[in-house]
Design a protein around this motif. Structure first.
Motif, PDB file in Angstrom:
ATOM      1  N   PRO A  20      46.197  39.764  37.987  1.00 42.03           N
ATOM      2  CA  PRO A  20      45.246  40.458  38.871  1.00 42.03           C
ATOM      3  C   PRO A  20      44.204  39.495  39.453  1.00 42.03           C
ATOM      4  O   PRO A  20      43.885  38.469  38.860  1.00 42.03           O
ATOM      5  CB  PRO A  20      44.583  41.486  37.954  1.00 42.03           C
ATOM      6  N   GLY A  21      43.652  39.843  40.614  1.00 39.59           N
ATOM      7  CA  GLY A  21      42.768  38.997  41.409  1.00 39.59           C
ATOM      8  C   GLY A  21      41.717  38.206  40.667  1.00 39.59           C
ATOM      9  O   GLY A  21      41.685  36.991  40.742  1.00 39.59           O
ATOM     10  N   GLU A  22      40.816  38.863  39.968  1.00 38.80           N
ATOM     11  CA  GLU A  22      39.713  38.147  39.313  1.00 38.80           C
ATOM     12  C   GLU A  22      40.228  37.256  38.181  1.00 38.80           C
ATOM     13  O   GLU A  22      39.731  36.148  37.991  1.00 38.80           O
ATOM     14  CB  GLU A  22      38.662  39.125  38.798  1.00 38.80           C
ATOM     15  N   ARG A  25      41.574  34.136  39.713  1.00 39.24           N
ATOM     16  CA  ARG A  25      40.482  33.243  40.113  1.00 39.24           C
ATOM     17  C   ARG A  25      39.866  32.552  38.887  1.00 39.24           C
ATOM     18  O   ARG A  25      39.527  31.376  38.946  1.00 39.24           O
ATOM     19  CB  ARG A  25      39.439  34.000  40.922  1.00 39.24           C
TER      20      ARG A  25
END
Length: 131
Positions: A20-22, A25
């Motif tokens: 997932p995105g976070e 990152r």
């Protein structure tokens, strides 16, 4: 060279799609400074070894690649993180700056591939003429 290609073409694409995105990152923030540091150190060792072995051209090419890693680690990666935070807070043209920095990172990586391929070619040619 192999580790760089393996990560870039085999590991990163499915990892970034699956995580997932976070979390992706967070992984990038943790991984890339180490990646550039280890890669730069290994390439610098190769540069010194090549130069000491009489292959100054290969040594210079490897040294340039090592410097590119240090630049990516010390300049590009922190600036990407700063631009990412600015873009997330909605500040001005931060999204444009983030894309520009990511593009610079891609081109820096491509330059490293070219430098490493050139160094390998120089070393291979030296082996062919010596043998």
């Amino acid at each position: 060279f192999g580790a760089m290609a393996f990560f870039g073409f085999v590991v990163a694409p499915p990892l970034m799609r699956a995580v997932p995105g976070e979390a992706a990152r967070d992984f990038e923030r943790s991984f890339f400074p180490r990646y550039h540091g280890v890669f730069g150190t290994m390439t610098a060792v190769g540069a010194v070894s090549a130069a000491l072995g009489g292959e100054s051209t290969a040594g210079m090419l490897l040294a340039l690649s090592a410097l590119a890693s240090l630049y990516a680690m010390g300049v590009i990666t922190p600036n990407i993180e700063q631009a990412r935070r600015a873009a997330a807070s909605g500040r001005g043209l931060a999204g444009i700056e983030l894309r520009r920095l990511r593009n610079r990172s891609v081109w820096m990586n491509a330059a490293q591939y070219a430098l490493l391929a050139a160094a390998m070619s120089v070393l291979a040619a030296a082996q062919l003429t010596a043998g």
